[in-house]
Design a protein around this motif. Structure first.
Motif, PDB file in Angstrom:
ATOM      1  N   LEU A 176      -1.158   5.629   3.833  1.00  0.00           N
ATOM      2  CA  LEU A 176      -2.453   5.013   4.134  1.00  0.00           C
ATOM      3  C   LEU A 176      -2.368   3.489   4.061  1.00  0.00           C
ATOM      4  O   LEU A 176      -2.993   2.788   4.870  1.00  0.00           O
ATOM      5  N   GLY A 177      -1.590   2.990   3.105  1.00  0.00           N
ATOM      6  CA  GLY A 177      -1.413   1.550   2.989  1.00  0.00           C
ATOM      7  C   GLY A 177      -0.724   0.964   4.206  1.00  0.00           C
ATOM      8  O   GLY A 177      -1.151  -0.063   4.750  1.00  0.00           O
ATOM      9  N   LEU A 178       0.344   1.604   4.652  1.00  0.00           N
ATOM     10  CA  LEU A 178       1.051   1.121   5.848  1.00  0.00           C
ATOM     11  C   LEU A 178       0.187   1.247   7.100  1.00  0.00           C
ATOM     12  O   LEU A 178       0.223   0.381   7.981  1.00  0.00           O
ATOM     13  N   THR A 179      -0.596   2.328   7.170  1.00  0.00           N
ATOM     14  CA  THR A 179      -1.518   2.500   8.297  1.00  0.00           C
ATOM     15  C   THR A 179      -2.546   1.370   8.313  1.00  0.00           C
ATOM     16  O   THR A 179      -2.835   0.797   9.368  1.00  0.00           O
ATOM     17  N   ALA A 180      -3.078   1.049   7.151  1.00  0.00           N
ATOM     18  CA  ALA A 180      -4.076  -0.024   7.070  1.00  0.00           C
ATOM     19  C   ALA A 180      -3.471  -1.371   7.456  1.00  0.00           C
ATOM     20  O   ALA A 180      -4.126  -2.179   8.114  1.00  0.00           O
ATOM     21  N   TYR A 213      -0.549  -2.009   9.402  1.00  0.00           N
ATOM     22  CA  TYR A 213       0.014  -2.132  10.741  1.00  0.00           C
ATOM     23  C   TYR A 213      -0.914  -1.708  11.880  1.00  0.00           C
ATOM     24  O   TYR A 213      -0.876  -2.268  12.966  1.00  0.00           O
ATOM     25  N   TRP A 214      -1.760  -0.697  11.672  1.00  0.00           N
ATOM     26  CA  TRP A 214      -2.604  -0.232  12.771  1.00  0.00           C
ATOM     27  C   TRP A 214      -4.028  -0.778  12.682  1.00  0.00           C
ATOM     28  O   TRP A 214      -4.622  -1.103  13.695  1.00  0.00           O
ATOM     29  N   LEU A 215      -4.553  -0.849  11.468  1.00  0.00           N
ATOM     30  CA  LEU A 215      -5.927  -1.340  11.317  1.00  0.00           C
ATOM     31  C   LEU A 215      -5.981  -2.846  11.071  1.00  0.00           C
ATOM     32  O   LEU A 215      -7.051  -3.432  11.124  1.00  0.00           O
ATOM     33  N   GLU A 216      -4.833  -3.405  10.750  1.00  0.00           N
ATOM     34  CA  GLU A 216      -4.701  -4.821  10.428  1.00  0.00           C
ATOM     35  C   GLU A 216      -5.636  -5.232   9.283  1.00  0.00           C
ATOM     36  O   GLU A 216      -6.234  -6.293   9.287  1.00  0.00           O
ATOM     37  N   LYS A 217      -5.755  -4.354   8.301  1.00  0.00           N
ATOM     38  CA  LYS A 217      -6.514  -4.612   7.071  1.00  0.00           C
ATOM     39  C   LYS A 217      -5.496  -4.799   5.941  1.00  0.00           C
ATOM     40  O   LYS A 217      -5.190  -3.879   5.191  1.00  0.00           O
ATOM     41  N   HIS A 218      -4.951  -5.995   5.847  1.00  0.00           N
ATOM     42  CA  HIS A 218      -3.849  -6.257   4.921  1.00  0.00           C
ATOM     43  C   HIS A 218      -4.263  -6.096   3.453  1.00  0.00           C
ATOM     44  O   HIS A 218      -3.482  -5.588   2.643  1.00  0.00           O
ATOM     45  N   TYR A 219      -5.454  -6.521   3.109  1.00  0.00           N
ATOM     46  CA  TYR A 219      -5.885  -6.394   1.716  1.00  0.00           C
ATOM     47  C   TYR A 219      -5.988  -4.931   1.308  1.00  0.00           C
ATOM     48  O   TYR A 219      -5.543  -4.537   0.232  1.00  0.00           O
ATOM     49  N   LEU A 220      -6.571  -4.122   2.162  1.00  0.00           N
ATOM     50  CA  LEU A 220      -6.695  -2.692   1.887  1.00  0.00           C
ATOM     51  C   LEU A 220      -5.315  -2.041   1.799  1.00  0.00           C
ATOM     52  O   LEU A 220      -5.045  -1.264   0.880  1.00  0.00           O
ATOM     53  N   GLY A 221      -4.449  -2.371   2.739  1.00  0.00           N
ATOM     54  CA  GLY A 221      -3.105  -1.799   2.736  1.00  0.00           C
ATOM     55  C   GLY A 221      -2.324  -2.189   1.494  1.00  0.00           C
ATOM     56  O   GLY A 221      -1.681  -1.342   0.861  1.00  0.00           O
ATOM     57  N   LEU A 271      -3.651  -0.244  -1.528  1.00  0.00           N
ATOM     58  CA  LEU A 271      -3.199   1.152  -1.583  1.00  0.00           C
ATOM     59  C   LEU A 271      -1.737   1.244  -2.004  1.00  0.00           C
ATOM     60  O   LEU A 271      -1.365   2.134  -2.788  1.00  0.00           O
ATOM     61  N   ILE A 272      -0.914   0.344  -1.512  1.00  0.00           N
ATOM     62  CA  ILE A 272       0.507   0.360  -1.902  1.00  0.00           C
ATOM     63  C   ILE A 272       0.648  -0.010  -3.377  1.00  0.00           C
ATOM     64  O   ILE A 272       1.440   0.597  -4.106  1.00  0.00           O
ATOM     65  N   MET A 273      -0.133  -0.975  -3.843  1.00  0.00           N
ATOM     66  CA  MET A 273      -0.086  -1.339  -5.263  1.00  0.00           C
ATOM     67  C   MET A 273      -0.609  -0.207  -6.148  1.00  0.00           C
ATOM     68  O   MET A 273      -0.138  -0.017  -7.268  1.00  0.00           O
ATOM     69  N   ALA A 274      -1.569   0.570  -5.646  1.00  0.00           N
ATOM     70  CA  ALA A 274      -2.046   1.744  -6.382  1.00  0.00           C
ATOM     71  C   ALA A 274      -0.916   2.765  -6.541  1.00  0.00           C
ATOM     72  O   ALA A 274      -0.770   3.389  -7.596  1.00  0.00           O
ATOM     73  N   ALA A 275      -0.085   2.918  -5.508  1.00  0.00           N
ATOM     74  CA  ALA A 275       1.075   3.817  -5.596  1.00  0.00           C
ATOM     75  C   ALA A 275       2.080   3.298  -6.622  1.00  0.00           C
ATOM     76  O   ALA A 275       2.638   4.071  -7.408  1.00  0.00           O
ATOM     77  N   VAL A 276       2.305   1.990  -6.618  1.00  0.00           N
ATOM     78  CA  VAL A 276       3.222   1.387  -7.604  1.00  0.00           C
ATOM     79  C   VAL A 276       2.672   1.590  -9.015  1.00  0.00           C
ATOM     80  O   VAL A 276       3.411   1.947  -9.940  1.00  0.00           O
ATOM     81  N   LEU A 277       1.375   1.379  -9.187  1.00  0.00           N
ATOM     82  CA  LEU A 277       0.744   1.582 -10.494  1.00  0.00           C
ATOM     83  C   LEU A 277       0.873   3.033 -10.954  1.00  0.00           C
ATOM     84  O   LEU A 277       1.113   3.298 -12.135  1.00  0.00           O
ATOM     85  N   GLU A 278       0.746   3.963 -10.030  1.00  0.00           N
ATOM     86  CA  GLU A 278       0.921   5.384 -10.362  1.00  0.00           C
ATOM     87  C   GLU A 278       2.348   5.653 -10.841  1.00  0.00           C
ATOM     88  O   GLU A 278       2.567   6.412 -11.780  1.00  0.00           O
TER      89      GLU A 278
END
Length: 155
Positions: A41-45, A47-55, A58-65
């Motif tokens: 979802l982070g990569l989708t946000a 590269y496709w949605l161009e929502k860098h903050y959201l992406g 989400l990636i940082m949430a995965a790292v935190l997990e």
């Protein structure tokens, strides 16, 4: 037969409880599907949605997990040590009705018929029920009461 003993809820007891219970817990393995979903979802946000903050979020949430999984043992023990029960004396009673454990701040009772599984580990006994797992260290049990629990568990 009735058996009663007391023990201290200290750091070494909590570490033993965590170490012996973990292999039988649902928390023993990382949540791979959840991690892949967050990163996807982070990569989708990004590269496709161009929502860098959201992406990035989400990636940082995965790292935190991942970090939370790696440090789950000290985190769990720290939470137990910060509880009111830490350092108190607990009284364990085992009789024909089941298990009863009391300390000044909390008590639980587990009847024999409510126990779904009894697991004997190297250093203790895990009692599984619908409400969760309870761990009892062999260091507070006599050989006689361990045999009694084995007999009751096979019934």
């Amino acid at each position: 037969m009735s058996f009663s003993t007391t023990y201290t809820l200290d750091k070494s007891y909590f570490y033993e409880c965590f170490d012996e219970s973990l292999p039988y817990s649902t928390q023993a393995k990382p949540k791979y599907v959840f991690l892949v979903l967050l990163v996807s979802l982070g990569l989708t946000a990004i590269y496709w949605l161009e929502k860098h903050y959201l992406g990035n979020f989400l990636i940082m949430a995965a790292v935190l997990e991942c970090v939370a999984f790696y440090y789950r043992r000290p985190w769990w023990v720290t939470r137990q040590m910060l509880s009111r029960a830490s350092g108190s004396e607990a009284t364990l009673t085992i009789d024909k009705n089941g298990f009863k454990s009391e300390n000044p701040h909390k008590s639980y009772q587990l009847a024999w018929q409510d126990i779904d599984d009894v697991i004997f580990t190297v250093r203790g006994i895990i009692l599984k029920s619908r409400r969760g797992m309870q761990y009892i260290s062999n260091s507070v049990l006599s050989d006689e009461i361990i045999e009694y629990i084995k007999k009751r568990a096979t019934k």
